[in-house]
Design an enzyme around this catalytic site. Structure first.
Site, PDB file in Angstrom:
ATOM      1  N   LYS A  63       8.498  10.949  -0.712  1.00 34.26           N
ATOM      2  CA  LYS A  63       7.729  10.285   0.349  1.00 34.26           C
ATOM      3  C   LYS A  63       8.669   9.544   1.318  1.00 34.26           C
ATOM      4  O   LYS A  63       8.544   9.664   2.540  1.00 34.26           O
ATOM      5  CB  LYS A  63       6.747   9.291  -0.279  1.00 34.26           C
ATOM      6  CG  LYS A  63       5.989   8.442   0.733  1.00 34.26           C
ATOM      7  CD  LYS A  63       5.599   7.086   0.175  1.00 34.26           C
ATOM      8  CE  LYS A  63       5.681   6.040   1.249  1.00 34.26           C
ATOM      9  NZ  LYS A  63       5.360   4.681   0.796  1.00 34.26           N
TER      10      LYS A  63
ATOM     11  N   LEU B  96       0.827  -1.217   0.000  1.00 39.05           N
ATOM     12  CA  LEU B  96       0.000   0.000   0.000  1.00 39.05           C
ATOM     13  C   LEU B  96       0.859   1.263   0.000  1.00 39.05           C
ATOM     14  O   LEU B  96       2.038   1.219   0.333  1.00 39.05           O
ATOM     15  CB  LEU B  96      -0.924  -0.030   1.235  1.00 39.05           C
ATOM     16  CG  LEU B  96      -1.851  -1.256   1.281  1.00 39.05           C
ATOM     17  CD1 LEU B  96      -2.196  -1.634   2.699  1.00 39.05           C
ATOM     18  CD2 LEU B  96      -3.101  -1.004   0.466  1.00 39.05           C
ATOM     19  N   PRO B  97       0.253   2.413  -0.370  1.00 40.41           N
ATOM     20  CA  PRO B  97       1.061   3.631  -0.550  1.00 40.41           C
ATOM     21  C   PRO B  97       1.682   4.235   0.717  1.00 40.41           C
ATOM     22  O   PRO B  97       2.798   4.726   0.669  1.00 40.41           O
ATOM     23  CB  PRO B  97       0.085   4.626  -1.192  1.00 40.41           C
ATOM     24  CG  PRO B  97      -1.039   3.806  -1.727  1.00 40.41           C
ATOM     25  CD  PRO B  97      -1.123   2.598  -0.859  1.00 40.41           C
TER      26      PRO B  97
ATOM     27  N   LYS C 290      14.972   0.104   4.927  1.00 43.44           N
ATOM     28  CA  LYS C 290      14.458   0.685   3.675  1.00 43.44           C
ATOM     29  C   LYS C 290      14.594   2.209   3.664  1.00 43.44           C
ATOM     30  O   LYS C 290      15.089   2.798   2.696  1.00 43.44           O
ATOM     31  CB  LYS C 290      12.989   0.262   3.497  1.00 43.44           C
ATOM     32  CG  LYS C 290      12.232   0.934   2.342  1.00 43.44           C
ATOM     33  CD  LYS C 290      12.644   0.404   0.971  1.00 43.44           C
ATOM     34  CE  LYS C 290      12.117   1.265  -0.170  1.00 43.44           C
ATOM     35  NZ  LYS C 290      10.918   0.797  -0.793  1.00 43.44           N
TER      36      LYS C 290
ATOM     37  N   THR D 154       6.076   0.601   2.163  1.00 38.41           N
ATOM     38  CA  THR D 154       7.130   1.354   2.869  1.00 38.41           C
ATOM     39  C   THR D 154       6.430   2.382   3.744  1.00 38.41           C
ATOM     40  O   THR D 154       5.772   3.289   3.235  1.00 38.41           O
ATOM     41  CB  THR D 154       8.075   2.062   1.869  1.00 38.41           C
ATOM     42  OG1 THR D 154       8.730   1.069   1.080  1.00 38.41           O
ATOM     43  CG2 THR D 154       9.125   2.887   2.601  1.00 38.41           C
TER      44      THR D 154
END
Length: 305
Positions: free
Chosen positions: A249, A68-69, A174, A99
């Protein structure tokens, strides 16, 4: 085969789901807000069952993978009114490959555990190409036993599955990787632009960087200057790859996490502003190596002596 579910079938998730099906998965229960993404998968395989909500998915599958975003989407899909937690049976196993903020990942894993479920974070690196070719790297946060269980599924979608430690640590790796990457790309773009503006040949400059101390992945594997390398986004007007908006992001996540532990990241903050500026100029969906074009267009033409 195992019954597994997939939630989130965008650029990455769609290819990952297809690779799961190729692995001999008997059945895949899927949900996505995009009917186009769902229909595409349905056309590819008869073993796809479309669910109407994350809750419906969890009522049919005990192993669920989500992609998911952002953090609020992940909270909603797991803890929301029609969320996975509302219908999942005890002992269910969840892998979140989004992430998101490491603290949110830890909070969700704790909540899952209290309800009798297991949730590991397994963000990915390797982009859409890696998703398609099943060569992704998965950075997994969770207990050792949960990692082993996750690996059984993740091996069909990636080739490098690494246990990073307890819950949230996959997310930590990450965002720290992308923090360094985002800064490095801005640095290489600045330096290449300066050299070219001062009359250097871009290809020669890159070759010297790549055999000296400026060498890094952004220069030797993903050079941002058009004409220096084949097969990278800069050779096709920065199409495809990892978008400016996604990099911004991830840098935003790094800034937020840094704030929580009072870790200074001044270059991360400046790089984030650079990518936000690029986005406001209309290149948010281009690959993040478009930073070079941003500097090149923002500076005076080649200086003649």
């Amino acid at each position: 085969g195992i019954n597994a579910e997939y939630g989130g079938l965008g650029n990455m998730g769609g290819f990952m789901a297809l690779n799961l099906l190729k692995s001999g998965n008997k059945q895949l229960v899927v949900f996505d807000k995009s009917t186009q993404a769902l229909n595409y998968l349905k056309e590819k395989s008869n073993n796809v069952i479309i669910a109407k909500s994350p809750a419906e998915v969890a009522s049919q599958a005990r192993t669920i993978i989500t992609m998911l975003p952002s953090s609020p989407h992940v909270r909603e899909v797991y803890q929301g009114q029609d969320g996975i937690f509302s219908t999942a049976s005890k002992g269910s196993f969840f892998i979140d490959s989004s992430t998101i903020d490491p603290l949110v990942a830890r909070e969700l894993a704790t909540d899952a555990s209290k309800r009798g479920f297991t949730l590991v974070d397994a963000p990915v690196s390797g982009g859409v190409t890696g998703a398609e070719k099943a060569t992704l790297t998965f950075m997994v946060g969770g207990e050792a036993g949960a990692f082993v269980q996750a690996k059984e599924l993740l091996q069909f979608m990636g080739k490098n599955i690494v246990h990073c430690g307890p819950s949230g640590n996959g997310q930590v790796v990450k965002i720290c990787n992308n923090l360094a990457l985002g800064i490095e790309m801005v640095g290489i773009s600045e330096a290449m632009n300066l050299g070219i503006k001062l009359g250097m040949d871009g290809k020669l400059l890159a070759n010297i960087f790549n055999s000296s101390s400026a060498r890094c992945w952004s220069s030797d594997s993903y050079n941002p200057v058009p004409g220096v390398m084949e097969g990278v986004p800069s050779s096709r007007d920065y199409a495809g790859g990892f978008s400016v908006d996604l990099m911004a992001k991830d840098l935003g996540l790094a800034l937020s996490a840094a704030q929580n532990v009072k870790a200074p990241i001044p270059l991360g903050a400046v790089s984030n502003q650079v990518y936000n500026l690029i986005s406001t100029k209309g290149d948010g969906d281009k690959d993040f190596s478009v930073a070079y074009k941003f500097f090149s267009n923002s500076s005076a033409p080649h200086q003649k002596k």
